[in-house]
Design a protein around this motif. Structure first.
Motif, short mmCIF file in Angstrom:
data_model
loop_
_atom_site.label_atom_id
_atom_site.label_comp_id
_atom_site.label_asym_id
_atom_site.label_seq_id
_atom_site.Cartn_x
_atom_site.Cartn_y
_atom_site.Cartn_z
N VAL A 53 0.86 -1.18 0.00
CA VAL A 53 0.00 0.00 0.00
C VAL A 53 0.90 1.23 0.00
N SER A 54 0.32 2.41 -0.17
CA SER A 54 1.10 3.64 -0.10
C SER A 54 1.28 4.05 1.36
N VAL A 55 2.29 4.86 1.60
CA VAL A 55 2.51 5.36 2.96
C VAL A 55 1.30 6.17 3.44
N PRO A 56 0.78 7.12 2.63
CA PRO A 56 -0.39 7.87 3.10
C PRO A 56 -1.59 6.99 3.43
N TYR A 57 -1.80 5.95 2.64
CA TYR A 57 -2.90 5.03 2.94
C TYR A 57 -2.65 4.32 4.27
N GLY A 60 -3.39 6.32 7.22
CA GLY A 60 -4.79 6.67 7.42
C GLY A 60 -5.16 8.03 6.86
N LYS A 61 -4.35 8.54 5.94
CA LYS A 61 -4.60 9.87 5.39
C LYS A 61 -5.40 9.85 4.10
N ILE A 62 -5.49 8.70 3.45
CA ILE A 62 -6.25 8.55 2.21
C ILE A 62 -7.25 7.44 2.42
N PHE A 63 -8.48 7.69 2.05
CA PHE A 63 -9.56 6.74 2.30
C PHE A 63 -10.13 6.24 0.99
N LYS A 64 -9.51 5.22 0.42
CA LYS A 64 -10.00 4.71 -0.86
C LYS A 64 -11.31 3.95 -0.72
N ILE A 82 2.79 5.81 -9.05
CA ILE A 82 3.34 6.98 -8.36
C ILE A 82 4.44 6.59 -7.38
N SER A 83 4.30 5.45 -6.73
CA SER A 83 5.31 5.06 -5.74
C SER A 83 6.68 4.86 -6.40
N TYR A 84 6.70 4.66 -7.73
CA TYR A 84 7.97 4.50 -8.43
C TYR A 84 8.55 5.82 -8.94
N LEU A 90 6.20 13.53 -1.31
CA LEU A 90 5.19 14.16 -2.15
C LEU A 90 4.05 13.24 -2.53
N ILE A 91 4.15 11.96 -2.20
CA ILE A 91 3.13 11.00 -2.62
C ILE A 91 1.74 11.38 -2.12
N GLU A 92 1.62 11.74 -0.85
CA GLU A 92 0.31 12.08 -0.30
C GLU A 92 -0.32 13.25 -1.06
N ILE A 93 0.46 14.28 -1.33
CA ILE A 93 -0.05 15.46 -2.04
C ILE A 93 -0.51 15.09 -3.45
N VAL A 94 0.30 14.30 -4.15
CA VAL A 94 -0.03 13.92 -5.52
C VAL A 94 -1.29 13.05 -5.56
#
Length: 112
Positions: A53-57, A60-64, A82-84, A90-94
């Motif tokens: 999963v992504s770091v923001p996910y 708990g910052k992104i709720f898919k 994006i993770s690549y 910047l991942i969370e912002i993008v």
């Protein structure tokens, strides 16, 4: 609240198994789960990689879950890409910008 405990339980893992698979001490991991301590950025990334999963996910910052099935699939594809190509900080912002853009354009029939 982060999703560390939720993802561990989804995989049916014990704290001892997490320790053996990630190298993170079980009590340290337990503190992460309960919000008593915060992982370092490199630990967030290692856990995100482990759970795929992504770091923001993970944080708990992104709720898919709030997205439609189609949007969730799109989110996961974009998240992987994006993770690549995007620096971790910047991942969370993008991802938030992409979600906002998708919701705006899809709901206003711009992409239909």
């Amino acid at each position: 609240m982060n999703r560390i405990k939720e993802l561990r339980k989804e995989k049916g893992l014990t704290l001892d198994e997490i320790q053996s698979k990630t190298g993170i001490n079980r009590s340290t991991y337990n503190n992460y789960e309960n919000g008593k301590t915060e992982p370092k950025p490199e630990t967030w990334q290692a856990l995100a990689d482990y759970f795929n999963v992504s770091v923001p996910y993970l944080q708990g910052k992104i709720f898919k879950e709030d997205l439609s099935d189609e949007a969730q699939e799109m989110f996961e594809d974009v998240q992987d890409y994006i993770s690549y190509v995007v620096p971790n900080e910047l991942i969370e912002i993008v991802l938030k910008a992409l979600l906002n853009s998708y919701e705006y354009n899809y709901e206003s029939d711009r992409w239909k």
